[in-house]
Write a protein that holds these residues in place. Sequence first.
Motif, PDB file in Angstrom:
ATOM      1  N   VAL A   1       0.832  -1.208   0.000  1.00  0.00           N
ATOM      2  CA  VAL A   1       0.000   0.000   0.000  1.00  0.00           C
ATOM      3  C   VAL A   1       0.865   1.256   0.000  1.00  0.00           C
ATOM      4  O   VAL A   1       0.525   2.259  -0.640  1.00  0.00           O
ATOM      5  CB  VAL A   1      -0.949  -0.005   1.217  1.00  0.00           C
ATOM      6  CG1 VAL A   1      -1.729   1.303   1.293  1.00  0.00           C
ATOM      7  CG2 VAL A   1      -1.913  -1.189   1.143  1.00  0.00           C
ATOM      8  N   ALA A   2       2.002   1.201   0.689  1.00  0.00           N
ATOM      9  CA  ALA A   2       2.887   2.370   0.773  1.00  0.00           C
ATOM     10  C   ALA A   2       3.337   2.854  -0.596  1.00  0.00           C
ATOM     11  O   ALA A   2       3.590   4.049  -0.787  1.00  0.00           O
ATOM     12  CB  ALA A   2       4.106   2.035   1.641  1.00  0.00           C
ATOM     13  N   GLU A   3       3.419   1.948  -1.576  1.00  0.00           N
ATOM     14  CA  GLU A   3       3.891   2.342  -2.907  1.00  0.00           C
ATOM     15  C   GLU A   3       2.897   3.263  -3.604  1.00  0.00           C
ATOM     16  O   GLU A   3       3.259   4.002  -4.517  1.00  0.00           O
ATOM     17  CB  GLU A   3       4.162   1.120  -3.777  1.00  0.00           C
ATOM     18  CG  GLU A   3       4.860   1.475  -5.085  1.00  0.00           C
ATOM     19  CD  GLU A   3       5.433   0.282  -5.829  1.00  0.00           C
ATOM     20  OE1 GLU A   3       5.695   0.422  -7.031  1.00  0.00           O
ATOM     21  OE2 GLU A   3       5.609  -0.774  -5.204  1.00  0.00           O
ATOM     22  N   LEU A   4       1.655   3.253  -3.178  1.00  0.00           N
ATOM     23  CA  LEU A   4       0.655   4.134  -3.771  1.00  0.00           C
ATOM     24  C   LEU A   4       0.808   5.566  -3.264  1.00  0.00           C
ATOM     25  O   LEU A   4       0.093   6.476  -3.708  1.00  0.00           O
ATOM     26  CB  LEU A   4      -0.751   3.617  -3.480  1.00  0.00           C
ATOM     27  CG  LEU A   4      -1.076   2.281  -4.156  1.00  0.00           C
ATOM     28  CD1 LEU A   4      -2.431   1.766  -3.721  1.00  0.00           C
ATOM     29  CD2 LEU A   4      -1.031   2.419  -5.674  1.00  0.00           C
ATOM     30  N   PHE A   5       1.748   5.773  -2.323  1.00  0.00           N
ATOM     31  CA  PHE A   5       2.063   7.118  -1.841  1.00  0.00           C
ATOM     32  C   PHE A   5       3.516   7.451  -2.164  1.00  0.00           C
ATOM     33  O   PHE A   5       4.166   8.211  -1.462  1.00  0.00           O
ATOM     34  CB  PHE A   5       1.808   7.212  -0.330  1.00  0.00           C
ATOM     35  CG  PHE A   5       0.346   7.129   0.019  1.00  0.00           C
ATOM     36  CD1 PHE A   5      -0.438   8.279   0.086  1.00  0.00           C
ATOM     37  CD2 PHE A   5      -0.255   5.899   0.243  1.00  0.00           C
ATOM     38  CE1 PHE A   5      -1.790   8.192   0.381  1.00  0.00           C
ATOM     39  CE2 PHE A   5      -1.613   5.812   0.541  1.00  0.00           C
ATOM     40  CZ  PHE A   5      -2.381   6.958   0.603  1.00  0.00           C
TER      41      PHE A   5
ATOM     42  N   LEU B   1       2.284   3.222   7.136  1.00  0.00           N
ATOM     43  CA  LEU B   1       1.755   2.026   6.472  1.00  0.00           C
ATOM     44  C   LEU B   1       2.683   0.829   6.645  1.00  0.00           C
ATOM     45  O   LEU B   1       2.232  -0.319   6.698  1.00  0.00           O
ATOM     46  CB  LEU B   1       1.542   2.307   4.983  1.00  0.00           C
ATOM     47  CG  LEU B   1       0.412   3.292   4.660  1.00  0.00           C
ATOM     48  CD1 LEU B   1       0.438   3.696   3.186  1.00  0.00           C
ATOM     49  CD2 LEU B   1      -0.946   2.683   5.008  1.00  0.00           C
ATOM     50  N   ARG B   2       3.985   1.095   6.739  1.00  0.00           N
ATOM     51  CA  ARG B   2       4.952   0.008   6.910  1.00  0.00           C
ATOM     52  C   ARG B   2       5.236  -0.291   8.373  1.00  0.00           C
ATOM     53  O   ARG B   2       5.965  -1.228   8.697  1.00  0.00           O
ATOM     54  CB  ARG B   2       6.260   0.377   6.206  1.00  0.00           C
ATOM     55  CG  ARG B   2       6.148   0.399   4.689  1.00  0.00           C
ATOM     56  CD  ARG B   2       7.348   1.027   4.040  1.00  0.00           C
ATOM     57  NE  ARG B   2       7.256   0.952   2.581  1.00  0.00           N
ATOM     58  CZ  ARG B   2       7.830   1.818   1.743  1.00  0.00           C
ATOM     59  NH1 ARG B   2       8.549   2.815   2.227  1.00  0.00           N
ATOM     60  NH2 ARG B   2       7.695   1.684   0.442  1.00  0.00           N
ATOM     61  N   GLY B   3       4.677   0.520   9.268  1.00  0.00           N
ATOM     62  CA  GLY B   3       4.891   0.303  10.700  1.00  0.00           C
ATOM     63  C   GLY B   3       6.267   0.710  11.173  1.00  0.00           C
ATOM     64  O   GLY B   3       6.749   0.222  12.196  1.00  0.00           O
ATOM     65  N   THR B   4       6.907   1.634  10.437  1.00  0.00           N
ATOM     66  CA  THR B   4       8.270   2.042  10.814  1.00  0.00           C
ATOM     67  C   THR B   4       8.336   3.485  11.288  1.00  0.00           C
ATOM     68  O   THR B   4       9.410   3.969  11.624  1.00  0.00           O
ATOM     69  CB  THR B   4       9.217   1.896   9.604  1.00  0.00           C
ATOM     70  OG1 THR B   4       8.735   2.715   8.523  1.00  0.00           O
ATOM     71  CG2 THR B   4       9.298   0.454   9.157  1.00  0.00           C
ATOM     72  N   ASN B   5       7.213   4.181  11.336  1.00  0.00           N
ATOM     73  CA  ASN B   5       7.230   5.596  11.710  1.00  0.00           C
ATOM     74  C   ASN B   5       7.140   5.765  13.223  1.00  0.00           C
ATOM     75  O   ASN B   5       6.089   6.041  13.771  1.00  0.00           O
ATOM     76  CB  ASN B   5       6.061   6.332  11.043  1.00  0.00           C
ATOM     77  CG  ASN B   5       6.168   7.833  11.249  1.00  0.00           C
ATOM     78  OD1 ASN B   5       7.130   8.440  10.818  1.00  0.00           O
ATOM     79  ND2 ASN B   5       5.197   8.415  11.923  1.00  0.00           N
ATOM     80  N   VAL B   6       8.268   5.562  13.890  1.00  0.00           N
ATOM     81  CA  VAL B   6       8.342   5.744  15.337  1.00  0.00           C
ATOM     82  C   VAL B   6       9.514   6.656  15.632  1.00  0.00           C
ATOM     83  O   VAL B   6      10.487   6.692  14.883  1.00  0.00           O
ATOM     84  CB  VAL B   6       8.528   4.400  16.081  1.00  0.00           C
ATOM     85  CG1 VAL B   6       7.295   3.546  15.932  1.00  0.00           C
ATOM     86  CG2 VAL B   6       9.758   3.672  15.579  1.00  0.00           C
TER      87      VAL B   6
ATOM     88  N   PRO C   1       6.707  10.562   3.123  1.00  0.00           N
ATOM     89  CA  PRO C   1       7.550   9.634   3.884  1.00  0.00           C
ATOM     90  C   PRO C   1       6.898   9.192   5.194  1.00  0.00           C
ATOM     91  O   PRO C   1       7.024   8.030   5.594  1.00  0.00           O
ATOM     92  CB  PRO C   1       8.830  10.446   4.131  1.00  0.00           C
ATOM     93  CG  PRO C   1       8.898  11.383   2.976  1.00  0.00           C
ATOM     94  CD  PRO C   1       7.466  11.779   2.735  1.00  0.00           C
ATOM     95  N   VAL C   2       6.203  10.122   5.869  1.00  0.00           N
ATOM     96  CA  VAL C   2       5.525   9.765   7.115  1.00  0.00           C
ATOM     97  C   VAL C   2       4.396   8.778   6.836  1.00  0.00           C
ATOM     98  O   VAL C   2       4.223   7.787   7.553  1.00  0.00           O
ATOM     99  CB  VAL C   2       4.969  11.024   7.818  1.00  0.00           C
ATOM    100  CG1 VAL C   2       3.999  10.635   8.940  1.00  0.00           C
ATOM    101  CG2 VAL C   2       6.105  11.842   8.403  1.00  0.00           C
ATOM    102  N   ILE C   3       3.617   9.021   5.774  1.00  0.00           N
ATOM    103  CA  ILE C   3       2.521   8.106   5.424  1.00  0.00           C
ATOM    104  C   ILE C   3       3.067   6.718   5.102  1.00  0.00           C
ATOM    105  O   ILE C   3       2.540   5.704   5.570  1.00  0.00           O
ATOM    106  CB  ILE C   3       1.723   8.662   4.231  1.00  0.00           C
ATOM    107  CG1 ILE C   3       0.982   9.936   4.644  1.00  0.00           C
ATOM    108  CG2 ILE C   3       0.718   7.615   3.725  1.00  0.00           C
ATOM    109  CD1 ILE C   3       0.291  10.644   3.498  1.00  0.00           C
ATOM    110  N   ARG C   4       4.151   6.687   4.311  1.00  0.00           N
ATOM    111  CA  ARG C   4       4.739   5.379   3.975  1.00  0.00           C
ATOM    112  C   ARG C   4       5.249   4.687   5.234  1.00  0.00           C
ATOM    113  O   ARG C   4       5.111   3.467   5.394  1.00  0.00           O
ATOM    114  CB  ARG C   4       5.874   5.566   2.962  1.00  0.00           C
ATOM    115  CG  ARG C   4       5.392   6.009   1.581  1.00  0.00           C
ATOM    116  CD  ARG C   4       6.476   5.853   0.525  1.00  0.00           C
ATOM    117  NE  ARG C   4       7.604   6.740   0.732  1.00  0.00           N
ATOM    118  CZ  ARG C   4       7.713   7.951   0.190  1.00  0.00           C
ATOM    119  NH1 ARG C   4       6.758   8.425  -0.590  1.00  0.00           N
ATOM    120  NH2 ARG C   4       8.790   8.690   0.403  1.00  0.00           N
TER     121      ARG C   4
END
Length: 224
Positions: free
Chosen positions: A71-75, A98-103, A92-95
């Motif tokens: 899904v992240a690739e659509l952003f 979606l990938r569960g890495t924005n901490v 980048p924050v949205i991706r």
Amino acid sequence: MEAESVGAVVGKNLERLRRRAQMTQHEAARLFARRGAPLSRSKIAAIEAGERTHLTFADVLVIAHTYNVEVAELFDGHGPVAIAEHVVLSRPVIRGLLRGTNVPEGSVSWDPQTHQAELLRIADVRAEGDAVTVGKFRLADADHALAQRLNVAPQIVVDIALQIWGNTLTEERDARVSRFGALDRGERHAHRGHITRELSQEIEAELAKQGQITQHEEEIDEQE
């Protein structure tokens, strides 16, 4: 840079994926149908043109599933996205979400018992007694001033600051000034100004790196 709608961003990436697969819109419609999602050629054309500004999350999932991408690739790409009426996030924050890495950086090592509370800043919310005032505080003076100077949404500045330090620009500045201890008014003002400039340059460099703003050469030379 003006924020684009979710529909506009996803639409551009849908067209990118279709062209990468060397498919016409008619062929894309047949592909969606084979995946159980009967999207007509006209609807695909409307999505790609950014005319469907209010795509649902289900629509986004269907597109990702059909083209077999995350899904992240659509952003993909750079620039702010208006995900709600008053909420703008960088791609980048949205991706990362979606990938569960924005901490926040370094939070992986936090105590599991308090990790969630610290991430959500629950103590701050409870201390204020009103989540709305906390939200206003987070978009404080230094963040607004930098956003206005760079001609971006204040939330964009806050998002980048949180990525770098886990604080807003204002919070990080005040925290660093407090490390100097007791200061007279003139000294405190001088330190605030110097630290604000340094932190602002870090944010500006990261925004330029992500392609959300364009840095002038003299600004880059100053940072080097």
